[in-house]
Write an enzyme that holds these catalytic residues in place. Structure first.
Site: not given
Ligand code: AMP
Length: 211
Positions: A15, A90, A126, A154, A165
């Site tokens: 996204k 969301r 990532r 992160r 998540r």
């Protein structure tokens, strides 16, 4: 003419990457609620203090908080020609609130399909730029190729939190696809292909919608 888009898909579906390309293409801002919250945390703002734990654990921030953050953001001058929402809504309640906030509603939802295993591998591997929020694979360098900022992993991209998540996504966010289908707003894409190829498919589908 204005273009109001929502990007939908699991964490790690691209996204952010597609949003950045669309933002450039249409000359409208990409509004990443995750980036806005992380910035509030970094700045030690009141909002940041309130949401810090939820971010680290991969839990959703309450709807009323998110709706007021987004309502304020989309009312700014730079959104007059439209915007791209990345990470909002969301939940179905957030989507309903968005319809109330925006008189004509949004134009289209860009839904990116990426299989669960691929998403887990992407997130765990990532790195994110602290300065410009661009994301890269761990194989790349330790400095951001876009702006030279520091790359870091992160907290919520750690494997243990990623699973959580994804569960939150399946439970609260995936049902939004059905919600937007009833409004006939969903454009679906295979998000596993090369970035530029996905972007071209998205741009031509949007062009047909807003023509
Ligand atoms: P993201 O960068 O989109 O993956 O968002 C990172 C984190 O920010 C999420 O795991 C949530 O804790 C929080 N967050 C971002 N957007 C929302 C939203 N629309 N509703 C609730 N929480 C959100």
């Amino acid at each position: 003419m204005s273009v109001k888009l929502v990007l939908l898909g699991p964490p790690g579906s691209g996204k952010g990457t597609q949003g950045a390309l669309l933002s450039k293409f249409y000359g409208i801002p990409q509004i990443s609620t995750g980036d806005m919250l992380r910035q509030a945390v970094d700045e030690g703002a009141e909002l940041g203090k309130r949401v810090q734990d939820m971010l680290t654990r991969g839990q959703l921030v309450p709807d009323e908080v998110m709706v007021s953050v987004v309502e304020e953001r989309v009312s700014r001058e730079d959104c007059a020609q439209g915007f791209i929402l990345d990470g909002f809504p969301r939940t179905t309640d957030q989507a309903r609130a968005l319809e109330r906030v925006l008189p004509g509603g949004i134009d289209a939802v860009v839904f990116l399909h990426v299989p669960r295993e691929e998403v887990i591998a992407r997130l765990a591997g990532r790195l994110t730029c602290r300065k410009c929020s661009a994301v890269f694979s761990k194989r790349d360098s330790s400095l951001c190729p876009v702006c030279g900022g520091d790359l870091y992993q992160r907290d919520d991209d750690l494997r243990s939190t990623v699973e959580h998540r994804l569960k939150v996504y399946e439970e609260h966010t995936a049902p939004l696809v059905g919600y937007y289908r009833t409004l006939d707003k969903v454009l679906e894409f295979d998000g596993t292909g090369p970035v530029e190829e996905v972007a071209r498919g998205v741009e031509s589908a949007i062009a047909r919608v807003i023509a």
